[in-house]
Design a protein around this motif. Structure first.
Motif, mmCIF file in Angstrom:
data_model
loop_
_atom_site.group_PDB
_atom_site.id
_atom_site.type_symbol
_atom_site.label_atom_id
_atom_site.label_comp_id
_atom_site.label_asym_id
_atom_site.label_seq_id
_atom_site.Cartn_x
_atom_site.Cartn_y
_atom_site.Cartn_z
ATOM 1 N N LEU A 79 6.039 -1.937 -2.465
ATOM 2 C CA LEU A 79 5.077 -0.848 -2.267
ATOM 3 C C LEU A 79 5.499 0.399 -3.029
ATOM 4 C CD1 LEU A 79 4.373 -1.222 1.543
ATOM 5 C CD2 LEU A 79 2.718 -1.545 -0.288
ATOM 6 N N LYS B 101 3.595 2.125 -6.209
ATOM 7 C CA LYS B 101 3.090 3.492 -6.075
ATOM 8 C C LYS B 101 3.713 4.439 -7.101
ATOM 9 C CE LYS B 101 1.195 6.998 -3.791
ATOM 10 N NZ LYS B 101 -0.207 7.166 -3.594
ATOM 11 N N LYS C 100 -2.848 3.388 -7.222
ATOM 12 C CA LYS C 100 -3.379 4.125 -6.084
ATOM 13 C C LYS C 100 -3.236 3.259 -4.832
ATOM 14 C CE LYS C 100 -6.555 6.967 -8.590
ATOM 15 N NZ LYS C 100 -7.131 6.749 -9.822
ATOM 16 N N ASP C 101 -3.287 3.907 -3.684
ATOM 17 C CA ASP C 101 -3.107 3.193 -2.416
ATOM 18 C C ASP C 101 -4.130 2.068 -2.255
ATOM 19 O OD1 ASP C 101 -1.022 4.891 -1.852
ATOM 20 O OD2 ASP C 101 -2.222 6.224 -0.592
ATOM 21 N N ALA D 107 -3.353 -1.865 -1.814
ATOM 22 C CA ALA D 107 -3.890 -2.588 -0.657
ATOM 23 C C ALA D 107 -4.639 -3.842 -1.103
ATOM 24 C CB ALA D 107 -4.804 -1.675 0.153
ATOM 25 N N VAL E 79 -5.626 -0.235 3.728
ATOM 26 C CA VAL E 79 -5.146 0.951 3.025
ATOM 27 C C VAL E 79 -4.258 1.798 3.938
ATOM 28 C CG1 VAL E 79 -5.832 3.064 1.829
ATOM 29 C CG2 VAL E 79 -7.139 0.989 1.493
ATOM 30 N N VAL F 242 -0.789 0.410 4.038
ATOM 31 C CA VAL F 242 -0.075 0.707 2.798
ATOM 32 C C VAL F 242 0.439 2.144 2.824
ATOM 33 C CG1 VAL F 242 -0.369 1.028 0.305
ATOM 34 C CG2 VAL F 242 -1.261 -1.018 1.415
ATOM 35 N N LYS F 243 -0.422 3.084 3.205
ATOM 36 C CA LYS F 243 -0.011 4.492 3.253
ATOM 37 C C LYS F 243 1.147 4.694 4.228
ATOM 38 C CE LYS F 243 -4.445 6.529 2.025
ATOM 39 N NZ LYS F 243 -5.513 7.421 2.437
ATOM 40 N N ILE G 87 4.419 3.166 2.854
ATOM 41 C CA ILE G 87 4.962 3.989 1.764
ATOM 42 C C ILE G 87 5.632 5.226 2.343
ATOM 43 C CG2 ILE G 87 4.310 5.492 -0.176
ATOM 44 C CD1 ILE G 87 2.268 3.327 -0.967
#
Length: 173
Positions: free
Chosen positions: A126, A130, A136-137, A141, A148, A151-152, A155
């Motif tokens: 991840l 990134k 991008k997220d 994803a 998403v 993933v955020k 990270i």
């Protein structure tokens, strides 16, 4: 401009030209008030005219033309502000990235590689997607078939783990 002829305006407006001038001045006032960069006002009003012409069939009450046009102009000014903010953030992060690339020498790269090696494979992937590949997220994803938000969150937690690892190493050295 049939919709101008069909609209009900106060008696002060006798021709389409006067209606157009009034619309323009009203939209310009709204846009100048809303915009951070006043130089963009003419472009935003021009875009508002295009939207008005494209969406004229959606105007339900012809006597609401001026408020409708002002709302379109206001929304486009908000969009322009948002776009400017994203440009500034992107330019700033690009500048920071350029500065950090010159800082990384082979020793720093080895330390970073060791730190990433201590992370679990998913978190490492991840973070690489990134920050190394610049995805991008939403793209990450899609690639990993994860939501998403997940993933955020991962990270964010991965960055926190790296920071903790760096702080622990700094304390021990």
């Amino acid at each position: 401009m049939n919709f101008l002829r069909d609209s009900h305006f106060p008696e002060a407006f006798w021709s389409e030209d006067e209606v157009l001038c009034e619309l323009y001045s009203q939209m310009l006032k709204v846009v100048r008030h809303k915009l951070w960069h006043k130089n963009d006002a003419g472009d935003v009003v021009q875009e508002a005219w295009v939207r008005i012409l494209e969406k004229q069939s959606t105007l339900r009450h012809k006597d609401k033309l001026i408020p409708w046009a002002k709302a379109i102009a206001y929304n486009l000014a908000s969009n322009a502000n948002r776009a400017r903010r994203h440009e500034l953030i992107y330019d700033h992060s690009e500048h920071e990235l350029a500065d950090t690339k010159s800082v990384f020498d082979p020793v720093s790269m080895m330390e970073l590689s060791d730190l990433l090696g201590q992370l679990d494979p998913v978190t490492r992937t991840l973070l690489l997607y990134k920050f190394y590949y610049g995805l991008k997220d939403a793209e990450i994803a899609t690639a990993l078939q994860l939501p998403v938000g997940t993933v955020k969150a991962r990270i964010h937690r991965g960055k926190a783990r790296l920071k903790t690892q760096v702080e622990n190493e700094d304390r021990h050295t």
